[in-house]
Design a protein around this motif. Structure first.
Motif, mmCIF file in Angstrom:
data_model
loop_
_atom_site.group_PDB
_atom_site.id
_atom_site.type_symbol
_atom_site.label_atom_id
_atom_site.label_comp_id
_atom_site.label_asym_id
_atom_site.label_seq_id
_atom_site.Cartn_x
_atom_site.Cartn_y
_atom_site.Cartn_z
ATOM 1 N N VAL A 65 0.836 -1.205 0.000
ATOM 2 C CA VAL A 65 0.000 0.000 0.000
ATOM 3 C C VAL A 65 0.867 1.249 0.000
ATOM 4 O O VAL A 65 0.670 2.172 -0.804
ATOM 5 C CB VAL A 65 -0.951 0.000 1.215
ATOM 6 N N PHE A 66 1.853 1.298 0.889
ATOM 7 C CA PHE A 66 2.662 2.508 0.992
ATOM 8 C C PHE A 66 3.669 2.629 -0.151
ATOM 9 O O PHE A 66 4.094 3.738 -0.488
ATOM 10 C CB PHE A 66 3.315 2.587 2.362
ATOM 11 N N GLN A 67 4.021 1.517 -0.775
ATOM 12 C CA GLN A 67 4.863 1.616 -1.963
ATOM 13 C C GLN A 67 4.121 2.266 -3.124
ATOM 14 O O GLN A 67 4.743 2.807 -4.044
ATOM 15 C CB GLN A 67 5.368 0.225 -2.371
ATOM 16 N N HIS A 68 2.793 2.218 -3.069
ATOM 17 C CA HIS A 68 1.968 2.850 -4.104
ATOM 18 C C HIS A 68 1.474 4.234 -3.677
ATOM 19 O O HIS A 68 0.557 4.775 -4.309
ATOM 20 C CB HIS A 68 0.771 1.962 -4.431
ATOM 21 N N THR A 69 2.049 4.795 -2.631
ATOM 22 C CA THR A 69 1.605 6.087 -2.107
ATOM 23 C C THR A 69 2.534 7.215 -2.537
ATOM 24 O O THR A 69 3.752 7.123 -2.365
ATOM 25 C CB THR A 69 1.539 6.031 -0.568
ATOM 26 N N GLN A 70 1.961 8.268 -3.068
ATOM 27 C CA GLN A 70 2.736 9.438 -3.471
ATOM 28 C C GLN A 70 3.469 10.025 -2.261
ATOM 29 O O GLN A 70 2.900 10.148 -1.178
ATOM 30 C CB GLN A 70 1.815 10.514 -4.052
#
Length: 234
Positions: A65-70
């Protein structure tokens, strides 16, 4: 429980297909639409980067999830809450080490705030009302926990939890622990970038892929299609 799913291999996959859980991953996980934090961290001259450590069940999904967060510069799966000598996957599986599967998030505070990370954490990364479990994974190592590194992070987290409980956005009460961060230990290399490297694994398709879809759906302004991977960070 997760280890059992891995051990079952094709048997597990066949079982999931029989239940209709593969092929429509978004139906298995729902996000909770949350208000932004009323109180957030602020700095007159924000540093180049900050770190946050969250635990919310299996670290594969939280990391993804956080790897896909701006605004996130890196997200590493690991262990927090116990001693260095027990910070291994084999040890934490006993549930008696004090460790939780956690993710250390390095982020640019000029792009995303600590409070916004918390909003993602509570909305799509996990269910904060489940005590010592997430989905099929049970034990204290899968607990919901925020490991705060300073008084500022603690205050933002405390106030946001109070805000969400007061707004009754969940059916149950938030059981997330607030714990001072003593240390974070990176997990074994085979756990890093796991969801990206194993997109067709039954566990990932059933429990983790929907979280990424939910991030894109609920908070599209914070979603990025290409994840920042541990293997690409120097």
């Amino acid at each position: 429980m997760r280890g059992a799913l891995h051990a079952l291999g094709l048997v597990a996959a066949a079982g999931l297909l029989a239940w209709g859980l593969l092929g429509n991953s978004t139906a298995t996980e729902k996000a909770v639409i949350l208000p932004a934090p009323a109180f957030d961290a602020a700095a007159a001259a924000p540093p180049a980067f900050e770190t946050a450590v969250f635990a919310g069940g299996c670290f594969w999904g939280v990391q993804a999830v956080f790897q896909h967060t701006q605004g996130v510069l890196n997200a590493v799966s690991g262990y927090s809450g116990g001693a260095r000598e027990t910070a291994t996957y084999a040890s934490i599986g006993t549930g008696r080490t004090g460790h939780a599967e956690a993710v250390e998030i390095t982020y640019d505070p000029k792009q995303i705030s600590y409070g916004k990370l918390l909003q993602i954490y509570f909305s799509v990364a996990h269910d904060p009302t489940q005590l010592n479990r997430q989905g099929p994974d049970t034990g204290t190592q899968y607990r919901s926990a925020i490991f705060y590194k300073d008084a500022g992070q603690k205050q933002v987290a405390e106030r946001y939890i109070a805000q969400l409980d007061g707004a009754r956005v969940y059916v149950g009460k938030i059981v997330t622990q607030l714990t001072p961060l003593n240390a974070f230990y990176a997990a074994e290399a085979y756990h890093q970038d796991y969801a990206t490297r194993n997109p067709n694994a039954p566990y990932i398709r059933r429990f983790d892929a929907p979280k990424i879809v939910n991030l894109k759906t609920v908070m599209p302004e914070l979603y990025r299609a290409t994840p920042v991977l541990v293997s690409f960070v120097k």
